[in-house]
Design an enzyme around this catalytic site. Structure first.
Site, mmCIF file in Angstrom:
data_model
loop_
_atom_site.group_PDB
_atom_site.id
_atom_site.type_symbol
_atom_site.label_atom_id
_atom_site.label_comp_id
_atom_site.label_asym_id
_atom_site.label_seq_id
_atom_site.Cartn_x
_atom_site.Cartn_y
_atom_site.Cartn_z
ATOM 1 N N GLY A 77 0.848 -1.201 0.000
ATOM 2 C CA GLY A 77 0.000 0.000 0.000
ATOM 3 C C GLY A 77 0.877 1.241 0.000
ATOM 4 O O GLY A 77 1.964 1.265 -0.563
ATOM 5 N N MET A 102 2.711 2.627 2.231
ATOM 6 C CA MET A 102 4.043 2.487 2.831
ATOM 7 C C MET A 102 4.855 1.376 2.177
ATOM 8 O O MET A 102 6.062 1.521 1.944
ATOM 9 C CB MET A 102 3.904 2.205 4.329
ATOM 10 C CG MET A 102 3.270 3.325 5.118
ATOM 11 S SD MET A 102 4.283 4.797 5.180
ATOM 12 C CE MET A 102 5.543 4.308 6.348
ATOM 13 N N VAL A 138 1.647 -4.577 6.228
ATOM 14 C CA VAL A 138 0.189 -4.725 6.151
ATOM 15 C C VAL A 138 -0.426 -3.985 7.346
ATOM 16 O O VAL A 138 0.289 -3.626 8.289
ATOM 17 C CB VAL A 138 -0.224 -6.224 6.155
ATOM 18 C CG1 VAL A 138 0.367 -6.945 4.963
ATOM 19 C CG2 VAL A 138 0.182 -6.908 7.454
ATOM 20 N N ALA A 155 -1.936 -3.097 10.878
ATOM 21 C CA ALA A 155 -1.679 -3.735 12.179
ATOM 22 C C ALA A 155 -2.883 -4.589 12.585
ATOM 23 O O ALA A 155 -4.013 -4.321 12.186
ATOM 24 C CB ALA A 155 -1.448 -2.648 13.222
ATOM 25 N N ASN A 177 2.433 -0.455 12.288
ATOM 26 C CA ASN A 177 2.199 0.105 13.618
ATOM 27 C C ASN A 177 1.564 -0.933 14.529
ATOM 28 O O ASN A 177 0.478 -0.712 15.084
ATOM 29 C CB ASN A 177 1.262 1.316 13.522
ATOM 30 C CG ASN A 177 2.001 2.601 13.241
ATOM 31 O OD1 ASN A 177 3.134 2.783 13.679
ATOM 32 N ND2 ASN A 177 1.361 3.498 12.513
ATOM 33 N N GLY A 184 7.659 8.724 9.272
ATOM 34 C CA GLY A 184 7.967 9.540 8.085
ATOM 35 C C GLY A 184 6.757 9.614 7.182
ATOM 36 O O GLY A 184 6.519 10.639 6.546
ATOM 37 N N LYS A 211 7.863 3.407 18.844
ATOM 38 C CA LYS A 211 6.993 4.030 17.820
ATOM 39 C C LYS A 211 5.639 4.426 18.420
ATOM 40 O O LYS A 211 5.064 5.464 18.060
ATOM 41 C CB LYS A 211 6.813 3.080 16.630
ATOM 42 C CG LYS A 211 5.897 3.642 15.526
ATOM 43 C CD LYS A 211 6.434 4.939 14.965
ATOM 44 C CE LYS A 211 5.737 5.573 13.794
ATOM 45 N NZ LYS A 211 4.385 5.360 13.472
ATOM 46 N N HIS A 232 6.235 7.600 20.137
ATOM 47 C CA HIS A 232 6.401 8.607 19.068
ATOM 48 C C HIS A 232 5.032 9.119 18.616
ATOM 49 O O HIS A 232 4.807 10.319 18.453
ATOM 50 C CB HIS A 232 7.171 7.969 17.906
ATOM 51 C CG HIS A 232 7.046 8.667 16.588
ATOM 52 N ND1 HIS A 232 5.887 8.628 15.825
ATOM 53 C CD2 HIS A 232 7.909 9.422 15.889
ATOM 54 C CE1 HIS A 232 6.055 9.334 14.718
ATOM 55 N NE2 HIS A 232 7.289 9.827 14.729
ATOM 56 N N ASN A 233 4.093 8.201 18.405
ATOM 57 C CA ASN A 233 2.777 8.614 17.923
ATOM 58 C C ASN A 233 2.015 9.416 18.975
ATOM 59 O O ASN A 233 1.286 10.345 18.636
ATOM 60 C CB ASN A 233 1.967 7.397 17.467
ATOM 61 C CG ASN A 233 2.375 6.953 16.072
ATOM 62 O OD1 ASN A 233 3.514 7.161 15.668
ATOM 63 N ND2 ASN A 233 1.462 6.358 15.340
ATOM 64 N N GLU A 291 3.276 12.724 18.613
ATOM 65 C CA GLU A 291 2.703 13.284 17.369
ATOM 66 C C GLU A 291 1.294 13.854 17.637
ATOM 67 O O GLU A 291 0.963 14.955 17.188
ATOM 68 C CB GLU A 291 2.656 12.148 16.348
ATOM 69 C CG GLU A 291 2.157 12.465 14.971
ATOM 70 C CD GLU A 291 2.197 11.179 14.119
ATOM 71 O OE1 GLU A 291 3.304 10.735 13.776
ATOM 72 O OE2 GLU A 291 1.134 10.627 13.818
HETATM 73 N N1 LIG Z 1 0.411 5.673 6.331
HETATM 74 C C1 LIG Z 1 1.234 6.098 7.282
HETATM 75 O O1 LIG Z 1 1.418 7.309 7.510
HETATM 76 C C2 LIG Z 1 1.998 5.120 8.108
HETATM 77 C C3 LIG Z 1 1.572 3.816 8.229
HETATM 78 N N2 LIG Z 1 2.272 2.954 9.042
HETATM 79 C C4 LIG Z 1 1.825 1.585 9.213
HETATM 80 O O2 LIG Z 1 2.244 0.816 8.088
HETATM 81 C C5 LIG Z 1 1.289 -0.251 7.846
HETATM 82 C C6 LIG Z 1 0.764 -0.128 6.429
HETATM 83 O O3 LIG Z 1 0.176 1.151 6.301
HETATM 84 P P1 LIG Z 1 -0.247 1.769 4.878
HETATM 85 O O4 LIG Z 1 0.716 1.388 3.828
HETATM 86 O O5 LIG Z 1 -0.528 3.201 5.154
HETATM 87 O O6 LIG Z 1 -1.621 0.980 4.630
HETATM 88 P P2 LIG Z 1 -2.372 0.739 3.237
HETATM 89 O O7 LIG Z 1 -3.777 0.480 3.594
HETATM 90 O O8 LIG Z 1 -2.064 1.844 2.284
HETATM 91 O O9 LIG Z 1 -1.696 -0.591 2.662
HETATM 92 C C7 LIG Z 1 -1.853 -1.856 3.258
HETATM 93 C C8 LIG Z 1 -1.670 -2.894 2.157
HETATM 94 O O10 LIG Z 1 -1.633 -4.178 2.747
HETATM 95 C C9 LIG Z 1 -2.384 -5.055 1.916
HETATM 96 N N3 LIG Z 1 -2.802 -6.188 2.726
HETATM 97 C C10 LIG Z 1 -3.724 -6.200 3.716
HETATM 98 N N4 LIG Z 1 -3.805 -7.431 4.252
HETATM 99 C C11 LIG Z 1 -2.900 -8.200 3.582
HETATM 100 C C12 LIG Z 1 -2.525 -9.567 3.673
HETATM 101 N N5 LIG Z 1 -3.078 -10.384 4.575
HETATM 102 N N6 LIG Z 1 -1.576 -10.017 2.819
HETATM 103 C C13 LIG Z 1 -1.022 -9.196 1.893
HETATM 104 N N7 LIG Z 1 -1.353 -7.893 1.759
HETATM 105 C C14 LIG Z 1 -2.272 -7.410 2.600
HETATM 106 C C15 LIG Z 1 -3.518 -4.208 1.382
HETATM 107 O O11 LIG Z 1 -4.084 -4.779 0.203
HETATM 108 C C16 LIG Z 1 -2.801 -2.884 1.131
HETATM 109 O O12 LIG Z 1 -2.255 -2.823 -0.173
HETATM 110 C C17 LIG Z 1 0.212 -0.080 8.923
HETATM 111 O O13 LIG Z 1 0.526 -0.865 10.034
HETATM 112 C C18 LIG Z 1 0.310 1.392 9.283
HETATM 113 O O14 LIG Z 1 -0.190 1.686 10.566
HETATM 114 C C19 LIG Z 1 3.415 3.322 9.691
HETATM 115 C C20 LIG Z 1 3.871 4.601 9.592
HETATM 116 C C21 LIG Z 1 3.207 5.613 8.809
HETATM 117 O O1 LIG Z 2 2.216 6.156 12.360
HETATM 118 C C1 LIG Z 2 1.803 7.058 11.657
HETATM 119 C C2 LIG Z 2 2.503 8.355 11.575
HETATM 120 O O2 LIG Z 2 3.609 8.388 12.421
HETATM 121 C C3 LIG Z 2 0.549 6.808 10.883
HETATM 122 O O3 LIG Z 2 0.229 7.866 10.016
HETATM 123 C C4 LIG Z 2 -0.568 6.507 11.826
HETATM 124 O O4 LIG Z 2 -1.705 6.130 11.058
HETATM 125 C C5 LIG Z 2 -0.883 7.708 12.718
HETATM 126 O O5 LIG Z 2 -1.700 7.334 13.770
HETATM 127 P P1 LIG Z 2 -3.272 7.689 13.771
HETATM 128 O O6 LIG Z 2 -3.860 6.974 12.550
HETATM 129 O O7 LIG Z 2 -3.796 7.192 15.058
HETATM 130 O O8 LIG Z 2 -3.361 9.195 13.613
#
Ligand SMILES: NC(=O)C1=CN([C@@H]2O[C@H](COP(=O)(O)OP(=O)(O)OC[C@H]3O[C@@H](n4cnc5c(N)ncnc54)[C@H](O)[C@@H]3O)[C@@H](O)[C@H]2O)C=CC1
Ligand SMILES: O=C(CO)[C@H](O)[C@H](O)COP(=O)(O)O
Length: 299
Positions: free
Chosen positions: A9, A11, A67, A69, A95, A119, A169, A172-173, A176
């Site tokens: 996705g 990230m 994927v 959390a 996360n 980030g 982390k 950190h949040n 944030e």
């Molecule tokens: N978006 C953000 O700002 C940040 C996100 N994170 C964490 O990173 C992780 C991913 O976040 P995003 O990329 O934003 O989410 P997203 O929703 O954009 O992407 C998640 C991807 O995982 C895939 N997926 C879901 N279940 C699956 C499975 N069982 N097998 C294979 N693929 C699967 C989905 O199809 C999707 O493409 C989460 O834990 C999120 O909390 C961490 C830091 C920042």
């Molecule tokens: O980890 C992050 C940024 O550092 C993600 O953007 C996370 O989704 C932020 O937490 P929340 O969704 O509770 O605002």
């Protein structure tokens, strides 16, 4: 080195891109075929299942999970389990709740690294900040990939044993949340206050040398530039909340006061009341009860 990435996705695609750009090989899988195709266009080898990804990685698998959390992490690990042994390494870059990571590290046949990733998709150009918990040897082994995904060697650190990366982390949040709340309060006062201010200008001048300059403040500047000083039609509603809730729960458990983080979290919950905050409505009515102040009624 060769890295398997599961979860492509916002990230995960960045993990793929940065790892490829650093000259490593990537095998990519997601439940969404479109996401796999995007990774393949970038140069990754596509996998059509977790078993296929494991096959393509061969011996000594290094696998990065990105994927959502919770259940998705457990489901992925369950499918991976039969393909892993103690020479392999799994990194959870999402996360995840730190206690889940401790449990998963105990059960996973491979070495398990819990990697807090900061980030966000908007920080991709610079690279991420990575907080990693788990066995030191596995951290050292995956360091070439961490160098690529992070801002560089200074953008990742080994925090300690299993759980510590996601614990850091989580905190950190919480920080944030509180920073967002305090910038929000300051700008609200400037917006409602005595002068007709251009808030983009305020944020810009603060970002140039002021004590409170930061990336979040640069994002405030961007928001005022793109939405206007009054934030246009941006709604009074804040989603998310899991990591902030865990931080506050941990503060209670450790008896560490976290009033600012708790307040920021409460503001999020309060923003979601469809019908206005009940407590504010009651306070409005009570002022009539004791002071005969006029009750403010809905239109
Ligand atoms: N978006 C953000 O700002 C940040 C996100 N994170 C964490 O990173 C992780 C991913 O976040 P995003 O990329 O934003 O989410 P997203 O929703 O954009 O992407 C998640 C991807 O995982 C895939 N997926 C879901 N279940 C699956 C499975 N069982 N097998 C294979 N693929 C699967 C989905 O199809 C999707 O493409 C989460 O834990 C999120 O909390 C961490 C830091 C920042
Ligand atoms: O980890 C992050 C940024 O550092 C993600 O953007 C996370 O989704 C932020 O937490 P929340 O969704 O509770 O605002």
């Amino acid at each position: 080195m060769q890295l398997g990435v599961i979860g492509l996705g916002r990230m995960g695609q960045i993990v793929v891109d940065r790892t490829l750009q650093a000259g490593h090989d990537v095998v990519a899988f997601d439940l969404e075929p479109e996401a796999v195709a995007t990774a393949a266009d970038a140069g990754a080898r596509p996998a059509d299942s977790i078993a296929d990804l494991a096959d393509r990685l061969g011996e000594e698998k290094r696998i990065w999970l990105m994927v959502p959390a919770g259940e998705a992490v457990d489901a992925t690990l369950e499918e991976l389990e039969a393909h892993l042994d103690s020479d392999d390494i799994v990194v959870d870059g999402g996360n995840s709740y730190f206690e889940d990571s401790v449990r998963r590290a105990e059960r996973c046949p491979a070495a398990y690294l819990d990697c807090g990733t900061s980030g966000g998709p908007a920080g991709a150009e610079l690279g991420f900040s990575l907080m990693v918990g788990g066995p030191e040897w596995a951290y050292e082994e995956v360091t070439p990939v961490f160098d690529a995904v992070a801002t560089g060697p200074a953008g990742h650190e080994h925090m300690g044993p299993a759980g510590s990366g996601h614990y850091v982390k989580m905190v950190h949040n919480g920080v944030e949340y509180a920073l967002m709340q305090t910038y929000g309060e300051g700008f609200e006062l400037l917006h409602e206050g005595r002068y007709d201010l251009d808030l983009e200008n305020v944020a810009s001048v603060w970002n140039n040398g002021a004590v409170i300059r930061s990336w979040l403040l640069e994002l405030c500047e961007e928001a005022f530039r793109e939405e206007g000083s009054d934030l246009g039609d941006v709604a009074d509603r804040i989603e998310g909340g899991s990591t902030g809730t865990w931080t506050v729960q941990e503060g209670l458990e450790q008896e560490v006061p976290l009033p600012l983080i708790y307040t920021a979290l409460s503001e999020r919950f309060g923003s979601r009341a469809d019908d206005g905050r009940f407590s504010r409505r009651l306070a409005n009515r009570l002022r009539y009860g004791f002071g005969r102040h006029e009750v403010q009624r809905r239109d």
